[in-house]
Design a protein around this motif. Structure first.
Motif, PDB file in Angstrom:
ATOM      1  N   TRP A 227       6.479  13.170   0.056  1.00  0.00           N
ATOM      2  CA  TRP A 227       5.550  12.126  -0.396  1.00  0.00           C
ATOM      3  C   TRP A 227       4.819  11.493   0.794  1.00  0.00           C
ATOM      4  CZ3 TRP A 227       3.863  11.320  -5.149  1.00  0.00           C
ATOM      5  CH2 TRP A 227       4.638  11.719  -6.248  1.00  0.00           C
ATOM      6  N   LEU A 228       5.468  11.405   1.948  1.00  0.00           N
ATOM      7  CA  LEU A 228       4.775  10.884   3.127  1.00  0.00           C
ATOM      8  C   LEU A 228       3.685  11.856   3.571  1.00  0.00           C
ATOM      9  CD1 LEU A 228       7.711   9.475   5.307  1.00  0.00           C
ATOM     10  CD2 LEU A 228       6.296   8.267   3.629  1.00  0.00           C
ATOM     11  N   ARG A 229       3.995  13.135   3.502  1.00  0.00           N
ATOM     12  CA  ARG A 229       2.991  14.140   3.886  1.00  0.00           C
ATOM     13  C   ARG A 229       1.845  14.182   2.880  1.00  0.00           C
ATOM     14  NH1 ARG A 229       7.757  16.898   6.089  1.00  0.00           N
ATOM     15  NH2 ARG A 229       8.420  17.506   3.982  1.00  0.00           N
ATOM     16  N   ASP A 230       2.176  13.989   1.607  1.00  0.00           N
ATOM     17  CA  ASP A 230       1.173  14.078   0.549  1.00  0.00           C
ATOM     18  C   ASP A 230       1.468  13.019  -0.501  1.00  0.00           C
ATOM     19  OD1 ASP A 230      -0.583  14.662  -1.452  1.00  0.00           O
ATOM     20  OD2 ASP A 230       0.091  16.719  -1.789  1.00  0.00           O
ATOM     21  N   PRO A 231       0.823  11.854  -0.423  1.00  0.00           N
ATOM     22  CA  PRO A 231       1.088  10.789  -1.394  1.00  0.00           C
ATOM     23  C   PRO A 231       0.699  11.140  -2.831  1.00  0.00           C
ATOM     24  CG  PRO A 231       0.043   9.902   0.584  1.00  0.00           C
ATOM     25  CD  PRO A 231      -0.064  11.398   0.662  1.00  0.00           C
ATOM     26  N   HIS A 232       0.036  12.306  -3.014  1.00  0.00           N
ATOM     27  CA  HIS A 232      -0.306  12.784  -4.352  1.00  0.00           C
ATOM     28  C   HIS A 232       0.517  14.028  -4.699  1.00  0.00           C
ATOM     29  CE1 HIS A 232      -3.973  10.617  -2.863  1.00  0.00           C
ATOM     30  NE2 HIS A 232      -3.727   9.980  -3.996  1.00  0.00           N
ATOM     31  N   PHE A 233       1.762  14.018  -4.249  1.00  0.00           N
ATOM     32  CA  PHE A 233       2.646  15.178  -4.428  1.00  0.00           C
ATOM     33  C   PHE A 233       2.725  15.609  -5.893  1.00  0.00           C
ATOM     34  CE2 PHE A 233       7.387  16.599  -3.928  1.00  0.00           C
ATOM     35  CZ  PHE A 233       7.013  17.931  -4.027  1.00  0.00           C
ATOM     36  N   ALA A 234       2.856  14.664  -6.814  1.00  0.00           N
ATOM     37  CA  ALA A 234       3.001  15.039  -8.226  1.00  0.00           C
ATOM     38  C   ALA A 234       1.737  15.693  -8.762  1.00  0.00           C
ATOM     39  CB  ALA A 234       3.363  13.818  -9.061  1.00  0.00           C
ATOM     40  N   LEU A 235       0.572  15.217  -8.325  1.00  0.00           N
ATOM     41  CA  LEU A 235      -0.678  15.830  -8.768  1.00  0.00           C
ATOM     42  C   LEU A 235      -0.774  17.257  -8.227  1.00  0.00           C
ATOM     43  CD1 LEU A 235      -3.129  12.821  -8.200  1.00  0.00           C
ATOM     44  CD2 LEU A 235      -1.628  13.303 -10.167  1.00  0.00           C
ATOM     45  N   ARG A 236      -0.389  17.438  -6.971  1.00  0.00           N
ATOM     46  CA  ARG A 236      -0.401  18.782  -6.391  1.00  0.00           C
ATOM     47  C   ARG A 236       0.618  19.690  -7.057  1.00  0.00           C
ATOM     48  NH1 ARG A 236       3.019  20.659  -2.365  1.00  0.00           N
ATOM     49  NH2 ARG A 236       3.215  18.620  -1.347  1.00  0.00           N
TER      50      ARG A 236
ATOM     51  N   VAL B 168       0.836  -1.205   0.000  1.00  0.00           N
ATOM     52  CA  VAL B 168       0.000   0.000   0.000  1.00  0.00           C
ATOM     53  C   VAL B 168       0.872   1.257   0.000  1.00  0.00           C
ATOM     54  CG1 VAL B 168      -1.727   1.306   1.307  1.00  0.00           C
ATOM     55  CG2 VAL B 168      -1.915  -1.193   1.103  1.00  0.00           C
ATOM     56  N   HIS B 169       1.914   1.239   0.821  1.00  0.00           N
ATOM     57  CA  HIS B 169       2.819   2.383   0.936  1.00  0.00           C
ATOM     58  C   HIS B 169       3.394   2.781  -0.417  1.00  0.00           C
ATOM     59  CE1 HIS B 169       6.256   4.784   2.284  1.00  0.00           C
ATOM     60  NE2 HIS B 169       7.077   3.906   1.735  1.00  0.00           N
ATOM     61  N   LEU B 170       3.908   1.828  -1.180  1.00  0.00           N
ATOM     62  CA  LEU B 170       4.577   2.147  -2.439  1.00  0.00           C
ATOM     63  C   LEU B 170       3.593   2.383  -3.576  1.00  0.00           C
ATOM     64  CD1 LEU B 170       7.532  -0.374  -2.082  1.00  0.00           C
ATOM     65  CD2 LEU B 170       7.668   2.125  -1.911  1.00  0.00           C
ATOM     66  N   ALA B 171       2.525   1.607  -3.640  1.00  0.00           N
ATOM     67  CA  ALA B 171       1.566   1.764  -4.734  1.00  0.00           C
ATOM     68  C   ALA B 171       0.858   3.113  -4.680  1.00  0.00           C
ATOM     69  CB  ALA B 171       0.540   0.631  -4.701  1.00  0.00           C
ATOM     70  N   GLN B 172       0.653   3.657  -3.474  1.00  0.00           N
ATOM     71  CA  GLN B 172      -0.055   4.938  -3.376  1.00  0.00           C
ATOM     72  C   GLN B 172       0.708   6.065  -4.061  1.00  0.00           C
ATOM     73  OE1 GLN B 172      -0.431   6.471   0.657  1.00  0.00           O
ATOM     74  NE2 GLN B 172       1.667   5.885   1.174  1.00  0.00           N
ATOM     75  N   PHE B 173       2.033   5.990  -4.051  1.00  0.00           N
ATOM     76  CA  PHE B 173       2.816   7.047  -4.688  1.00  0.00           C
ATOM     77  C   PHE B 173       2.683   6.991  -6.202  1.00  0.00           C
ATOM     78  CE2 PHE B 173       5.596   6.146  -0.817  1.00  0.00           C
ATOM     79  CZ  PHE B 173       4.969   7.097  -0.035  1.00  0.00           C
ATOM     80  N   ALA B 174       2.570   5.789  -6.747  1.00  0.00           N
ATOM     81  CA  ALA B 174       2.348   5.663  -8.185  1.00  0.00           C
ATOM     82  C   ALA B 174       0.988   6.244  -8.556  1.00  0.00           C
ATOM     83  CB  ALA B 174       2.456   4.194  -8.605  1.00  0.00           C
ATOM     84  N   ALA B 175      -0.027   5.950  -7.749  1.00  0.00           N
ATOM     85  CA  ALA B 175      -1.343   6.541  -7.987  1.00  0.00           C
ATOM     86  C   ALA B 175      -1.302   8.056  -7.834  1.00  0.00           C
ATOM     87  CB  ALA B 175      -2.367   5.941  -7.032  1.00  0.00           C
ATOM     88  N   GLY B 176      -0.382   8.545  -7.001  1.00  0.00           N
ATOM     89  CA  GLY B 176      -0.236   9.984  -6.781  1.00  0.00           C
ATOM     90  C   GLY B 176       0.592  10.699  -7.827  1.00  0.00           C
ATOM     91  N   GLY B 177       0.976   9.983  -8.896  1.00  0.00           N
ATOM     92  CA  GLY B 177       1.605  10.633 -10.036  1.00  0.00           C
ATOM     93  C   GLY B 177       3.104  10.558 -10.124  1.00  0.00           C
ATOM     94  N   ALA B 178       3.767   9.829  -9.226  1.00  0.00           N
ATOM     95  CA  ALA B 178       5.231   9.742  -9.290  1.00  0.00           C
ATOM     96  C   ALA B 178       5.689   9.168 -10.625  1.00  0.00           C
ATOM     97  CB  ALA B 178       5.749   8.871  -8.152  1.00  0.00           C
ATOM     98  N   GLY B 179       6.835   9.662 -11.103  1.00  0.00           N
ATOM     99  CA  GLY B 179       7.399   9.095 -12.318  1.00  0.00           C
ATOM    100  C   GLY B 179       8.019   7.743 -12.068  1.00  0.00           C
ATOM    101  N   ALA B 180       8.761   7.619 -10.970  1.00  0.00           N
ATOM    102  CA  ALA B 180       9.366   6.353 -10.556  1.00  0.00           C
ATOM    103  C   ALA B 180       9.225   6.244  -9.049  1.00  0.00           C
ATOM    104  CB  ALA B 180      10.836   6.288 -10.959  1.00  0.00           C
TER     105      ALA B 180
ATOM    106  N   PRO C 287       4.201  -8.822  -6.575  1.00  0.00           N
ATOM    107  CA  PRO C 287       2.910  -8.124  -6.677  1.00  0.00           C
ATOM    108  C   PRO C 287       2.992  -6.644  -6.325  1.00  0.00           C
ATOM    109  CG  PRO C 287       2.935  -9.574  -4.763  1.00  0.00           C
ATOM    110  CD  PRO C 287       4.150  -9.895  -5.559  1.00  0.00           C
ATOM    111  N   ILE C 288       3.937  -6.273  -5.485  1.00  0.00           N
ATOM    112  CA  ILE C 288       4.138  -4.857  -5.160  1.00  0.00           C
ATOM    113  C   ILE C 288       4.658  -4.120  -6.384  1.00  0.00           C
ATOM    114  CG2 ILE C 288       5.395  -3.247  -3.680  1.00  0.00           C
ATOM    115  CD1 ILE C 288       5.494  -5.498  -1.559  1.00  0.00           C
ATOM    116  N   VAL C 289       5.622  -4.734  -7.057  1.00  0.00           N
ATOM    117  CA  VAL C 289       6.167  -4.152  -8.281  1.00  0.00           C
ATOM    118  C   VAL C 289       5.070  -4.007  -9.331  1.00  0.00           C
ATOM    119  CG1 VAL C 289       7.807  -4.524 -10.160  1.00  0.00           C
ATOM    120  CG2 VAL C 289       8.474  -5.053  -7.815  1.00  0.00           C
ATOM    121  N   ALA C 290       4.246  -5.042  -9.478  1.00  0.00           N
ATOM    122  CA  ALA C 290       3.159  -4.992 -10.459  1.00  0.00           C
ATOM    123  C   ALA C 290       2.172  -3.875 -10.135  1.00  0.00           C
ATOM    124  CB  ALA C 290       2.445  -6.339 -10.497  1.00  0.00           C
ATOM    125  N   ALA C 291       1.921  -3.638  -8.853  1.00  0.00           N
ATOM    126  CA  ALA C 291       0.998  -2.573  -8.456  1.00  0.00           C
ATOM    127  C   ALA C 291       1.556  -1.200  -8.806  1.00  0.00           C
ATOM    128  CB  ALA C 291       0.710  -2.662  -6.961  1.00  0.00           C
TER     129      ALA C 291
END
Length: 357
Positions: A324-333, A40-52, A84-88
């Protein structure tokens, strides 16, 4: 489009933007196994727009863990738990990365969640640590100096970890040569007082890192290889940005693609002044001295700040951690802060919340 939101070519793969997630230890594993928290920790950042998204320091050997609660990739079972984490991460549009690490003399320490500090005794699940020289980090147990057979075992472990990482689906392999961990301990004359082929001159002190680059490149010919350096020890007579630039050039010649520039962590008496973007100058020094691509990290907290670093030519990529911990959607913001909300990779499920500017 702003530079921050523009795609970046990394070793033949396109990363969707230049705002990435730096490795951040979670101290939440059992026997080195990643679990639902890491998923959950890592996948949320991808959903939040991170490039990598680059996972936390992942030990290549059990004795390379910072704490008994660190993740690892020294077994096939751990490889399979990472898959499965990588796939997410990938399914949400980000490039998955892993930081391969060995903590050396800073291993076998208490998790910060315990409230204790220092080395974990064997009776409580700790172990004997290793290092280039038998010099303890202040307040920690004395390590055993590695012999050549021990060094060879570590090189082989990095290669095996690279093989498992690629099999799990990771595309970016970052070698942790910063923050006072084993590869950094060999690089710095403050922790490396060897008199053999791995000590003394800069070429000798860099020998282990370069052997690790060779092993990882051989094991993972198509992966992007990053090296994380501390650009300075922040202590007299220690590692500095000039040595970083020289060794980065050598590592690039052996197949490393990119360099992540942080600072400190080797000695307790370091003197480093923190503040917004406090490590950017180190990244800029390495970039300008070598012409190699680098990332900047350290108290980068907004889109405009990140964009200014890129447009100034101080770095090619922005890595952030705590923001990113403060805002998992940092890239969107960040895209909204730059006046380009539609340029961010909003998940379709979230588009209804995208600001209109």
């Amino acid at each position: 489009m702003s530079l921050l939101l523009s795609p970046y070519d990394l070793a033949g793969r396109t990363v969707r933007n230049r705002l990435w997630v730096a490795p951040m230890c979670q101290y939440s594993a059992t026997r080195g196994m990643p679990n639902d928290w890491h998923h959950v920790h890592l996948a949320q950042f991808a959903a939040g727009g991170a490039g990598a998204v680059i996972s936390e320091a992942t030990a290549v050997l059990p004795e390379g863990r910072i704490s008994p609660e660190d993740v690892g990739i020294w077994t096939d079972a751990q490889r399979d738990a990472w898959a499965p984490i990588v796939a997410a991460i990938r399914s949400r549009g980000a490039i998955p990365g892993i930081q391969l690490a060995h903590a050396g003399r800073k291993a076998s320490t208490w998790s910060p969640f315990t409230g204790a500090r220092g080395s974990v005794p064997a009776a409580d699940g700790g172990w004997q640590t290793v290092a280039p020289s038998a010099i303890a980090f202040e307040g920690y147990a004395e390590p055993t100096a590695l012999d050549e057979a021990g060094i060879d075992r570590i090189v082989a472990a990095f290669g095996a970890a690279a093989t498992r990482s690629v099999a799990a689906g990771f595309e970016i392999l970052e070698l942790h040569a910063a923050h006072g961990y084993l590869l950094h301990q060999f690089l710095s004359p403050l922790s490396n007082q060897r008199t053999d082929a791995y000590g003394g001159t800069l070429e000798n002190r860099a020998r282990l890192l370069l052997r690790v680059v060779d092993a990882v490149r051989s094991a993972a010919p198509d992966a992007a290889i990053l090296v994380r350096f501390s650009g300075t020890d922040g202590a007299e007579g220690g590692w500095d940005s000039a040595q970083t630039a020289t060794v980065a050039t050598w590592a690039a010649a052996r197949g490393a693609d990119f360099f992540d520039i942080s600072s400190g962590g080797l000695v307790a008496h370091q003197s480093i002044t923190t503040g917004p973007g406090y490590q950017v100058a180190l990244a800029a020094e390495v970039r300008r001295a070598t012409g190699l691509p680098v990332s900047a990290v350290g108290e980068i907290t907004s889109g405009p700040q990140a964009e200014q670093i890129l447009t100034a030519g101080d770095a090619d990529i922005i890595l952030a951690g705590r923001e990113w911990l403060r805002d998992p959607h940092f890239a969107l913001r960040a895209a909204t802060e730059l006046g380009e909300p539609a340029a961010a990779p909003w998940p379709p499920q979230y588009v209804r919340a995208r600001p209109r500017i």
